[in-house]
Design a protein around this motif. Structure first.
Motif, PDB file in Angstrom:
ATOM      1  N   GLU A 436      63.298 -27.340 -56.068  1.00  0.00           N
ATOM      2  CA  GLU A 436      64.050 -26.223 -56.633  1.00  0.00           C
ATOM      3  C   GLU A 436      65.431 -26.106 -55.992  1.00  0.00           C
ATOM      4  OE1 GLU A 436      63.339 -24.335 -59.170  1.00  0.00           O
ATOM      5  OE2 GLU A 436      61.281 -25.028 -59.532  1.00  0.00           O
ATOM      6  N   ALA A 437      65.484 -26.309 -54.665  1.00  0.00           N
ATOM      7  CA  ALA A 437      66.776 -26.231 -53.975  1.00  0.00           C
ATOM      8  C   ALA A 437      67.712 -27.338 -54.441  1.00  0.00           C
ATOM      9  CB  ALA A 437      66.561 -26.316 -52.460  1.00  0.00           C
ATOM     10  N   VAL A 438      67.165 -28.530 -54.642  1.00  0.00           N
ATOM     11  CA  VAL A 438      68.001 -29.632 -55.114  1.00  0.00           C
ATOM     12  C   VAL A 438      68.428 -29.393 -56.563  1.00  0.00           C
ATOM     13  CG1 VAL A 438      68.064 -32.115 -55.554  1.00  0.00           C
ATOM     14  CG2 VAL A 438      66.994 -31.243 -53.461  1.00  0.00           C
ATOM     15  N   ALA A 439      67.540 -28.825 -57.364  1.00  0.00           N
ATOM     16  CA  ALA A 439      67.923 -28.464 -58.738  1.00  0.00           C
ATOM     17  C   ALA A 439      69.064 -27.449 -58.737  1.00  0.00           C
ATOM     18  CB  ALA A 439      66.716 -27.917 -59.495  1.00  0.00           C
ATOM     19  N   ASP A 440      69.013 -26.480 -57.826  1.00  0.00           N
ATOM     20  CA  ASP A 440      70.119 -25.516 -57.709  1.00  0.00           C
ATOM     21  C   ASP A 440      71.420 -26.234 -57.378  1.00  0.00           C
ATOM     22  OD1 ASP A 440      68.410 -23.388 -58.199  1.00  0.00           O
ATOM     23  OD2 ASP A 440      68.143 -22.877 -56.076  1.00  0.00           O
ATOM     24  N   LEU A 441      71.333 -27.231 -56.481  1.00  0.00           N
ATOM     25  CA  LEU A 441      72.517 -27.988 -56.095  1.00  0.00           C
ATOM     26  C   LEU A 441      73.101 -28.723 -57.300  1.00  0.00           C
ATOM     27  CD1 LEU A 441      74.457 -29.296 -54.021  1.00  0.00           C
ATOM     28  CD2 LEU A 441      72.675 -31.020 -53.615  1.00  0.00           C
ATOM     29  N   MET A 442      72.245 -29.293 -58.133  1.00  0.00           N
ATOM     30  CA  MET A 442      72.726 -30.015 -59.315  1.00  0.00           C
ATOM     31  C   MET A 442      73.447 -29.057 -60.276  1.00  0.00           C
ATOM     32  SD  MET A 442      71.898 -32.979 -58.421  1.00  0.00           S
ATOM     33  CE  MET A 442      70.703 -33.900 -57.431  1.00  0.00           C
ATOM     34  N   VAL A 443      72.875 -27.884 -60.485  1.00  0.00           N
ATOM     35  CA  VAL A 443      73.519 -26.890 -61.349  1.00  0.00           C
ATOM     36  C   VAL A 443      74.855 -26.458 -60.744  1.00  0.00           C
ATOM     37  CG1 VAL A 443      73.330 -24.549 -62.270  1.00  0.00           C
ATOM     38  CG2 VAL A 443      71.363 -26.097 -62.384  1.00  0.00           C
ATOM     39  N   PHE A 453      78.886 -22.627 -66.481  1.00  0.00           N
ATOM     40  CA  PHE A 453      77.649 -23.376 -66.686  1.00  0.00           C
ATOM     41  C   PHE A 453      76.430 -22.662 -66.098  1.00  0.00           C
ATOM     42  CE2 PHE A 453      74.546 -26.696 -65.559  1.00  0.00           C
ATOM     43  CZ  PHE A 453      74.381 -27.298 -66.795  1.00  0.00           C
ATOM     44  N   LYS A 454      76.521 -22.244 -64.861  1.00  0.00           N
ATOM     45  CA  LYS A 454      75.361 -21.665 -64.182  1.00  0.00           C
ATOM     46  C   LYS A 454      74.871 -20.408 -64.896  1.00  0.00           C
ATOM     47  CE  LYS A 454      73.838 -20.405 -59.508  1.00  0.00           C
ATOM     48  NZ  LYS A 454      74.258 -20.375 -58.074  1.00  0.00           N
ATOM     49  N   ALA A 455      75.798 -19.570 -65.303  1.00  0.00           N
ATOM     50  CA  ALA A 455      75.416 -18.329 -65.989  1.00  0.00           C
ATOM     51  C   ALA A 455      74.849 -18.600 -67.376  1.00  0.00           C
ATOM     52  CB  ALA A 455      76.637 -17.407 -66.097  1.00  0.00           C
ATOM     53  N   ALA A 456      75.163 -19.761 -67.955  1.00  0.00           N
ATOM     54  CA  ALA A 456      74.680 -20.092 -69.298  1.00  0.00           C
ATOM     55  C   ALA A 456      73.269 -20.665 -69.306  1.00  0.00           C
ATOM     56  CB  ALA A 456      75.637 -21.085 -69.956  1.00  0.00           C
ATOM     57  N   VAL A 457      72.736 -20.997 -68.122  1.00  0.00           N
ATOM     58  CA  VAL A 457      71.409 -21.630 -68.052  1.00  0.00           C
ATOM     59  C   VAL A 457      70.326 -20.598 -68.344  1.00  0.00           C
ATOM     60  CG1 VAL A 457      69.745 -22.791 -66.565  1.00  0.00           C
ATOM     61  CG2 VAL A 457      72.175 -23.425 -66.453  1.00  0.00           C
ATOM     62  N   LEU A 458      69.554 -20.852 -69.394  1.00  0.00           N
ATOM     63  CA  LEU A 458      68.460 -19.965 -69.797  1.00  0.00           C
ATOM     64  C   LEU A 458      67.110 -20.429 -69.267  1.00  0.00           C
ATOM     65  CD1 LEU A 458      69.497 -19.582 -73.547  1.00  0.00           C
ATOM     66  CD2 LEU A 458      69.992 -17.988 -71.668  1.00  0.00           C
ATOM     67  N   GLY A 459      66.975 -21.703 -69.022  1.00  0.00           N
ATOM     68  CA  GLY A 459      65.725 -22.268 -68.516  1.00  0.00           C
ATOM     69  C   GLY A 459      65.980 -23.703 -68.117  1.00  0.00           C
ATOM     70  N   ARG A 460      65.070 -24.251 -67.316  1.00  0.00           N
ATOM     71  CA  ARG A 460      65.296 -25.624 -66.860  1.00  0.00           C
ATOM     72  C   ARG A 460      63.970 -26.342 -66.621  1.00  0.00           C
ATOM     73  NH1 ARG A 460      68.014 -24.340 -60.917  1.00  0.00           N
ATOM     74  NH2 ARG A 460      66.072 -24.068 -59.732  1.00  0.00           N
ATOM     75  N   GLN A 461      64.020 -27.652 -66.755  1.00  0.00           N
ATOM     76  CA  GLN A 461      62.905 -28.541 -66.471  1.00  0.00           C
ATOM     77  C   GLN A 461      63.366 -29.501 -65.383  1.00  0.00           C
ATOM     78  OE1 GLN A 461      62.024 -31.466 -69.549  1.00  0.00           O
ATOM     79  NE2 GLN A 461      59.831 -31.260 -69.173  1.00  0.00           N
ATOM     80  N   ILE A 462      62.563 -29.662 -64.348  1.00  0.00           N
ATOM     81  CA  ILE A 462      62.977 -30.445 -63.182  1.00  0.00           C
ATOM     82  C   ILE A 462      62.035 -31.627 -63.014  1.00  0.00           C
ATOM     83  CG2 ILE A 462      63.425 -30.401 -60.695  1.00  0.00           C
ATOM     84  CD1 ILE A 462      63.564 -27.298 -60.977  1.00  0.00           C
ATOM     85  N   MET A 463      62.604 -32.792 -62.794  1.00  0.00           N
ATOM     86  CA  MET A 463      61.828 -33.995 -62.525  1.00  0.00           C
ATOM     87  C   MET A 463      62.394 -34.669 -61.274  1.00  0.00           C
ATOM     88  SD  MET A 463      59.310 -34.977 -64.644  1.00  0.00           S
ATOM     89  CE  MET A 463      58.547 -33.975 -65.930  1.00  0.00           C
TER      90      MET A 463
END
Length: 546
Positions: A436-443, A453-463
């Motif tokens: 999750e922390a790395v996903a935050d870094l990518m965003v 971009f960050k405020a526009a994110v409604l949901g996310r899928q992480i792999m």
């Protein structure tokens, strides 16, 4: 163990893994009249080329995410268009924000003028660079559907067919003049960075091209051998245009669903939610498989669409294989440094260097967030030291700009293909703890270039790499079933002596990206493996059991 008497208990060919290469192999075998069963561990066919809803109303390709390398012969032979496949081109190739707040856009008819804003010298060299790579790629493109010559021990009866095959390969390479042969050697031996430094002086064009050198390659762009990746990524085409990239309408799952329809139409039985526990061996022959539920299925040919390391180390009792095979595969290098995300967006990203939230050409491209080769190199050093890049490389692709079936009206989905993330984190740390922390870094990385971009994110899928391994069998998150370095290419993929899609046991074959020509959604390994299996049936090395 009792043998199952259900449908599919005996067949001519069993394929382990319903990813795209397994489906291609199955379709070709069934077209030749064989009875074929595909066993897929997951509840959906397609392997890593699948489309899923990851947020209410938003669908996207989960792992594989863009199209170019899918072989045109496979598309024609399986009649994928009739089975629903439609591929559309990007309106431009790549969009790269630069370190000084500017940008570079590449694509047919515009690259030279764009590059001239940074270097007239480089702009004058673009055409020669492209023509040289295309000339080499045209020759090697012919080898994509060729079985590599095998390195065999034994007498003339075994060696002669391989010598003939080697002569055919040499004949193709002789089409290159001496200058291009030297370039081919450089592409196999040099780093992408050194190769591009020899051609160009400006950072933006080197970064735009150099990104191909680290896609799915856990390495610095200055790692020897990474120049080959530049060549591998120009093998493809979209709708007849060499080197173009595009999107499958409906996501990458549209490709494998079309393949599955083609295979079923030819009589292939596809069994979902049927994981295989082991390959059955009698004497020195693979004769079938045992599923996780204990069901026994038998076949004349057992064909693996798995990572070779997963096949040889997990699917056999140690005594069933030659010791050198297990030893070699224990060192098969996997781990592409990949971290994948999908995000649902309320609106398109508004890039500081090229403002505007309305869909424009650059929104349809591969958006490369890595302004220089030095930036990419530091990202690799970070991952080696800390487990992931502190300033990661992100390619942002927004397929909903070309395909309105993926998101609600006015909203979008975006793929984030991120490098570098260590296949295994240092000090025994788990990706489950840090994903999750790395996903935050990518965003945050994207947000630095597009502040909405960050405020526009409604949901996310992480792999994470671990998620890719657990979900799709991509060991270490390796999108290519093994690094595509010189020691793991062509006849050495996956091992000298077994580069012709045949395994070390009679009746055992391989059709995954762990065989020639390697990674990408190509269908070529499946095509080539089917040809060799059918040849062995014709020669009497395999006998139909159905």
């Amino acid at each position: 163990m009792a043998e199952s008497t259900g449908d599919g208990a005996r067949c001519d060919a069993l394929i382990i893994g319903g990813g795209h290469n397994g489906l291609v192999c199955a379709a070709y075998l069934a077209a030749a009249g064989l009875k074929v069963t595909v066993l897929e561990r997951r509840a959906v066919v397609g392997g890593a080329a699948v489309t899923e809803e990851f947020h209410p109303g938003f669908r996207n390709s989960v792992a594989a995410y863009t199209v170019s390398l899918l072989n045109p012969k496979v598309i024609r032979d399986l009649d994928l268009a009739r089975h629903g496949l439609r591929i559309v081109e990007r309106r431009c190739a790549n969009f790269l924000p630069t370190a000084d707040g500017g940008y570079l856009i590449t694509g047919a008819g515009r690259t030279e003028a764009e590059v001239a804003r940074f270097s007239r010298r480089d702009a004058a060299r673009i055409a020669d660079y492209g023509a040289q790579l295309d000339a080499i790629a045209d020759v090697l493109r012919d080898l994509v559907l060729t079985t590599p010559p095998n390195a065999l021990e034994g007498g003339w009866s075994a060696a002669l067919p391989e010598l003939v095959r080697a002569a055919r390969v040499a004949g193709r390479l002789r089409r290159l003049d001496m200058r291009l042969r030297r370039e081919l050697l450089a592409l196999f031996a040099m780093s992408a960075g050194d190769y591009l430094d020899n051609w160009f002086e400006s950072d933006p064009i080197k970064a735009a091209y150099g990104f191909d050198g680290i896609v799915g390659n856990y390495a610095s762009p200055y790692s020897p051998g990474s120049a080959y990746y530049l060549l591998h990524h120009v093998f493809g085409e979209v709708n007849g245009k060499h080197g173009a990239w595009g999107h499958a309408i409906g996501g990458m799952g549209a490709i494998t669903q079309a393949m599955a329809r083609a295979a079923r139409e030819r009589g292939v039985l596809i069994r979902l939610a049927t994981p295989v526990r082991e390959v059955l061996v009698e004497g020195e022959r693979a004769v079938g498989v045992v599923t996780e539920t204990g069901e026994t299925l038998r076949a004349a040919a057992v064909i693996s669409n798995l990572n070779p390391r997963l096949l040889y180390l997990n699917m056999f009792a140690p005594a069933a294989l030659p010791p050198e095979v297990r030893e070699h595969m224990s060192h098969w290098r996997c781990g592409s440094g990949t971290f994948r995300m999908n995000v649902a967006l309320a609106e398109l990203p508004d890039f500081t260097c090229l403002p505007g939230k309305a869909s424009a050409d650059h929104h349809t491209s591969g958006i490369i967030l890595a302004p220089t080769l030095g930036y990419m190199e530091q990202a690799y050093f970070d991952a080696r030291s800390f487990g992931w890049s502190r300033r990661p490389i992100v390619e942002l692709v927004i397929p909903s700009t070309l395909d309105d079936t993926l998101a609600p009206p006015g909203q979008h989905v975006a793929s984030l293909f991120c490098q570098h993330a260590a296949p295994q984190l240092p000090d025994g740390a788990s990706w489950d703890t840090h994903r999750e922390a790395v996903a935050d870094l990518m965003v945050d990385t994207v947000n630095a270039y597009a502040p909405n971009f960050k405020a526009a994110v409604l949901g996310r899928q992480i792999m994470s790499p671990l998620d890719l391994e657990r979900t799709f069998g991509l060991l270490g998150g390796d999108i290519s079933h093994g690094a595509m370095s010189l020691d793991q290419l062509f006849s050495a993929r996956p091992m000298l002596g077994y580069g012709d899609y045949r395994g070390p046991l009679r009746g055992l074959y391989m059709c995954s990206a762990g065989t020639h020509p390697g990674g990408g959604v190509t269908g070529a390994p499946g095509h080539n493996a089917a040809r060799e299996v059918l040849a062995d049936f014709r020669r009497g090395r395999l006998r139909r059991v159905s």
